[in-house]
Design a protein around this motif. Sequence first.
Motif, PDB file in Angstrom:
ATOM      1  N   ARG A  26      17.328   6.731  15.671  1.00 54.95           N
ATOM      2  CA  ARG A  26      18.633   5.945  16.092  1.00 54.95           C
ATOM      3  C   ARG A  26      18.850   5.347  14.375  1.00 54.95           C
ATOM      4  O   ARG A  26      20.292   5.329  14.462  1.00 54.95           O
ATOM      5  N   ASN A  27      18.465   5.270  13.467  1.00 54.79           N
ATOM      6  CA  ASN A  27      18.839   4.918  11.992  1.00 54.79           C
ATOM      7  C   ASN A  27      19.426   6.134  11.532  1.00 54.79           C
ATOM      8  O   ASN A  27      20.405   5.861  10.652  1.00 54.79           O
ATOM      9  N   ILE A  45      16.185  -5.300  10.181  1.00 52.07           N
ATOM     10  CA  ILE A  45      15.787  -4.633  11.538  1.00 52.07           C
ATOM     11  C   ILE A  45      15.349  -5.714  12.269  1.00 52.07           C
ATOM     12  O   ILE A  45      14.460  -6.455  12.167  1.00 52.07           O
ATOM     13  N   GLU A  88      11.847   6.597  10.108  1.00 49.59           N
ATOM     14  CA  GLU A  88      11.122   5.904  11.197  1.00 49.59           C
ATOM     15  C   GLU A  88      11.746   5.805  12.605  1.00 49.59           C
ATOM     16  O   GLU A  88      10.842   5.822  13.632  1.00 49.59           O
ATOM     17  N   LYS A 137       1.665  -0.091  10.202  1.00 45.50           N
ATOM     18  CA  LYS A 137       1.092   1.361  10.790  1.00 45.50           C
ATOM     19  C   LYS A 137       1.101   2.166   9.542  1.00 45.50           C
ATOM     20  O   LYS A 137       0.097   3.313   9.668  1.00 45.50           O
ATOM     21  N   GLY A 138       1.861   2.286   8.592  1.00 43.40           N
ATOM     22  CA  GLY A 138       2.098   3.261   7.576  1.00 43.40           C
ATOM     23  C   GLY A 138       3.259   4.009   7.592  1.00 43.40           C
ATOM     24  O   GLY A 138       3.765   4.306   8.681  1.00 43.40           O
ATOM     25  N   ALA A 139       3.844   4.267   6.216  1.00 45.61           N
ATOM     26  CA  ALA A 139       5.360   4.526   6.320  1.00 45.61           C
ATOM     27  C   ALA A 139       5.265   6.039   5.427  1.00 45.61           C
ATOM     28  O   ALA A 139       6.229   6.615   5.334  1.00 45.61           O
ATOM     29  N   GLN A 161      -3.208   0.058   6.264  1.00 48.84           N
ATOM     30  CA  GLN A 161      -2.240   0.992   7.211  1.00 48.84           C
ATOM     31  C   GLN A 161      -3.203   1.540   8.314  1.00 48.84           C
ATOM     32  O   GLN A 161      -4.027   2.129   7.946  1.00 48.84           O
ATOM     33  N   THR A 208       5.122  -5.610  11.779  1.00 44.94           N
ATOM     34  CA  THR A 208       5.645  -4.559  12.850  1.00 44.94           C
ATOM     35  C   THR A 208       6.877  -4.983  13.703  1.00 44.94           C
ATOM     36  O   THR A 208       7.069  -6.167  13.834  1.00 44.94           O
ATOM     37  N   HIS A 209       7.749  -3.990  14.003  1.00 41.38           N
ATOM     38  CA  HIS A 209       8.723  -4.328  14.998  1.00 41.38           C
ATOM     39  C   HIS A 209       8.384  -3.797  16.367  1.00 41.38           C
ATOM     40  O   HIS A 209       9.240  -3.966  17.292  1.00 41.38           O
ATOM     41  N   MET A 222       1.070  -1.144   0.095  1.00 46.87           N
ATOM     42  CA  MET A 222       0.082   0.048  -0.038  1.00 46.87           C
ATOM     43  C   MET A 222       0.785   1.077   0.157  1.00 46.87           C
ATOM     44  O   MET A 222       1.846   1.276   0.892  1.00 46.87           O
ATOM     45  N   LEU A 252      11.182  -6.053   8.698  1.00 45.96           N
ATOM     46  CA  LEU A 252      12.106  -5.550   7.458  1.00 45.96           C
ATOM     47  C   LEU A 252      13.308  -6.003   7.781  1.00 45.96           C
ATOM     48  O   LEU A 252      13.932  -6.583   8.800  1.00 45.96           O
ATOM     49  N   LYS A 288       0.788   8.821  17.778  1.00 45.79           N
ATOM     50  CA  LYS A 288       1.291   7.455  17.581  1.00 45.79           C
ATOM     51  C   LYS A 288       0.399   6.543  18.316  1.00 45.79           C
ATOM     52  O   LYS A 288       0.106   5.405  17.866  1.00 45.79           O
ATOM     53  N   ARG A 308      -1.687  -7.862   4.863  1.00 48.17           N
ATOM     54  CA  ARG A 308      -0.620  -7.378   5.827  1.00 48.17           C
ATOM     55  C   ARG A 308      -1.200  -6.109   6.535  1.00 48.17           C
ATOM     56  O   ARG A 308      -1.632  -5.394   5.936  1.00 48.17           O
TER      57      ARG A 308
HETATM   58  C1  FAD Z   1       7.023  -6.338   6.213  1.00 44.38           C
HETATM   59  C2  FAD Z   1       6.603  -5.220   6.235  1.00 44.38           C
HETATM   60  C3  FAD Z   1       5.933  -4.420   5.076  1.00 44.38           C
HETATM   61  C4  FAD Z   1       5.823  -3.122   5.209  1.00 44.38           C
HETATM   62  N1  FAD Z   1       4.747  -2.670   3.989  1.00 44.38           N
HETATM   63  C5  FAD Z   1       4.300  -1.394   4.163  1.00 44.38           C
HETATM   64  C6  FAD Z   1       3.454  -1.012   2.812  1.00 44.38           C
HETATM   65  O1  FAD Z   1       3.347  -1.683   2.072  1.00 44.38           O
HETATM   66  N2  FAD Z   1       3.007   0.249   3.037  1.00 44.38           N
HETATM   67  C7  FAD Z   1       3.516   1.093   4.103  1.00 44.38           C
HETATM   68  O2  FAD Z   1       2.988   2.346   4.073  1.00 44.38           O
HETATM   69  N3  FAD Z   1       4.084   0.666   5.044  1.00 44.38           N
HETATM   70  C8  FAD Z   1       4.655  -0.527   5.045  1.00 44.38           C
HETATM   71  N4  FAD Z   1       5.552  -0.955   5.971  1.00 44.38           N
HETATM   72  C9  FAD Z   1       6.348   0.236   6.953  1.00 44.38           C
HETATM   73  C10 FAD Z   1       5.346   0.485   8.187  1.00 44.38           C
HETATM   74  O3  FAD Z   1       4.177   0.958   7.732  1.00 44.38           O
HETATM   75  C11 FAD Z   1       6.134   1.076   9.310  1.00 44.38           C
HETATM   76  O4  FAD Z   1       6.617   2.316   8.851  1.00 44.38           O
HETATM   77  C12 FAD Z   1       7.134   0.229   9.840  1.00 44.38           C
HETATM   78  O5  FAD Z   1       7.025  -0.739   9.931  1.00 44.38           O
HETATM   79  C13 FAD Z   1       7.600   1.055  11.224  1.00 44.38           C
HETATM   80  O6  FAD Z   1       6.675   0.899  12.014  1.00 44.38           O
HETATM   81  P1  FAD Z   1       6.489  -0.417  13.118  1.00 44.38           P
HETATM   82  O7  FAD Z   1       5.325  -0.987  13.127  1.00 44.38           O
HETATM   83  O8  FAD Z   1       7.719  -1.377  13.319  1.00 44.38           O
HETATM   84  O9  FAD Z   1       6.295   0.740  14.599  1.00 44.38           O
HETATM   85  P2  FAD Z   1       7.227   1.794  15.090  1.00 44.38           P
HETATM   86  O10 FAD Z   1       6.325   2.246  16.487  1.00 44.38           O
HETATM   87  O11 FAD Z   1       7.551   2.724  14.040  1.00 44.38           O
HETATM   88  O12 FAD Z   1       8.430   1.083  15.799  1.00 44.38           O
HETATM   89  C14 FAD Z   1       8.393   0.078  16.930  1.00 44.38           C
HETATM   90  C15 FAD Z   1       9.763  -0.069  17.252  1.00 44.38           C
HETATM   91  O13 FAD Z   1      10.471  -0.874  16.297  1.00 44.38           O
HETATM   92  C16 FAD Z   1      11.616  -0.509  15.915  1.00 44.38           C
HETATM   93  N5  FAD Z   1      11.831   0.015  14.778  1.00 44.38           N
HETATM   94  C17 FAD Z   1      10.576   0.445  13.832  1.00 44.38           C
HETATM   95  N6  FAD Z   1      11.313   0.712  12.661  1.00 44.38           N
HETATM   96  C18 FAD Z   1      12.479   0.730  12.787  1.00 44.38           C
HETATM   97  C19 FAD Z   1      13.523   0.833  11.955  1.00 44.38           C
HETATM   98  N7  FAD Z   1      13.299   1.269  10.691  1.00 44.38           N
HETATM   99  N8  FAD Z   1      14.783   0.633  12.412  1.00 44.38           N
HETATM  100  C20 FAD Z   1      15.090   0.339  13.617  1.00 44.38           C
HETATM  101  N9  FAD Z   1      14.233  -0.040  14.451  1.00 44.38           N
HETATM  102  C21 FAD Z   1      12.829   0.404  14.148  1.00 44.38           C
HETATM  103  C22 FAD Z   1      11.947   0.815  17.020  1.00 44.38           C
HETATM  104  O14 FAD Z   1      12.696   0.224  18.268  1.00 44.38           O
HETATM  105  C23 FAD Z   1      10.516   1.107  17.442  1.00 44.38           C
HETATM  106  O15 FAD Z   1      10.548   1.700  18.745  1.00 44.38           O
HETATM  107  C24 FAD Z   1       5.932  -2.387   6.031  1.00 44.38           C
HETATM  108  C25 FAD Z   1       6.772  -2.797   7.154  1.00 44.38           C
HETATM  109  C26 FAD Z   1       6.900  -4.182   7.498  1.00 44.38           C
HETATM  110  C27 FAD Z   1       7.560  -4.456   8.497  1.00 44.38           C
END
Ligand code: FAD
Length: 310
Positions: free
Chosen positions: A298-299, A260, A295, A190-192, A166, A229-230, A136, A257, A204, A187
């Motif tokens: 740290r990165n 990560i 995101e 949260k949204g990027a 998202q 999600t992470h 998305m 990802l 958030k 899937r």
């Molecule tokens: C498999 C996968 C597919 C995705 N596909 C899409 C998509 O199609 N469209 C879209 O809009 N978004 C997509 N995303 C990105 C998603 O929307 C978020 O921007 C991204 O996953 C970060 O959010 P979070 O859920 O990990 O939570 P957050 O609240 O951002 O992070 C939670 C914790 O995870 C850790 N963390 C998060 N991101 C990172 C990073 N980059 N480096 C290091 N630590 C980190 C940090 O410790 C943070 O405290 C995808 C993500 C994943 C994992």
Amino acid sequence: MIDQMYRKAVLTVAGQKAIENAVRARGWGMAQRFVAGETPQTAIQAVHDLKKDGIMANLDLLGEFIESPAQCTQFADNVITMQGAAHAAGITPYVSIKLSSVGQGKTVDGEDLGLTNARRIIRRAREYGGFVCLDMEDHPRVDQTLAQFRTLHGEFGGQHVGTVLQSYLYRTEKDRASLDDLSPNLRIVKGAYLEPETVAYPQKADVDAAYRRLVYAHMQAGNYVNVATHDESIIHDVQMYALAHGISKDAFEFQMLYGIRRDLQRNLAAAGYRVRAYIPYGRDWYPYFSRRIAETPRNAMFVLRGMLKG
Ligand SMILES: Cc1cc2nc3c(=O)[nH]c(=O)nc-3n(C[C@H](O)[C@H](O)[C@H](O)COP(=O)(O)OP(=O)(O)OC[C@H]3O[C@@H](n4cnc5c(N)ncnc54)[C@H](O)[C@@H]3O)c2cc1C
């Protein structure tokens, strides 16, 4: 709010051509933390490496805002080449595509080119027993992506195509419910993208709460969920929810990802959960790389340190 401001600042700076050129010139070494390589072979190697830890893979050829119809079709050809290379290497190809990369919004021979090219890719996935997830993108594309997902799901079935929702968008819970008749493989993320308050939660805490509601609702409806999600607290809550509601470990998977939280990926796989890493590869890594930097600070520090070292 701070998260939103940080993300906005990074994405605004990253969008400037001078910054892009500087990072492209010196940043590949740093991008390697998040991008498996520039060729299909490097990506396939990453799949084999993850498999040793019991982690599945989702291959993603990078490339956004590809302009001409010919480039879009070439991009789809490159994805199909990757599916063939993965199949030949003994891997069932699971790929993600952005419909904009394959021509969404461009009409060729009376049909949307994104749909035409996605069909070609999903047809190949079906041939190899593989899967295609339609990523998305930013909010103006959501309606068309969901409509095209519905069309493709009708043509190929849910075992070969899925899509993404998202949680930061206000509309998403309604969108999820509207897809229930398909029992889709979704899937949840949260949204990027940098989205305005008119369409997305600025806080958030609201994004996180909506995330949990979406995952639980999709599980309750009996559908397969990709919990992408992470966020450890969400991962923990989803594990508890599944346990409490008798939802088996093979009714969902965790997705993260590449590069990560590898520790978390390995631990979940070792505990018997299905885990899949999203493996981006390709020469057009800059926009993907910028979003990862946006995101978390740290990165950004990791990249700054790398650049200062020169
Ligand atoms: C498999 C996968 C597919 C995705 N596909 C899409 C998509 O199609 N469209 C879209 O809009 N978004 C997509 N995303 C990105 C998603 O929307 C978020 O921007 C991204 O996953 C970060 O959010 P979070 O859920 O990990 O939570 P957050 O609240 O951002 O992070 C939670 C914790 O995870 C850790 N963390 C998060 N991101 C990172 C990073 N980059 N480096 C290091 N630590 C980190 C940090 O410790 C943070 O405290 C995808 C993500 C994943 C994992």
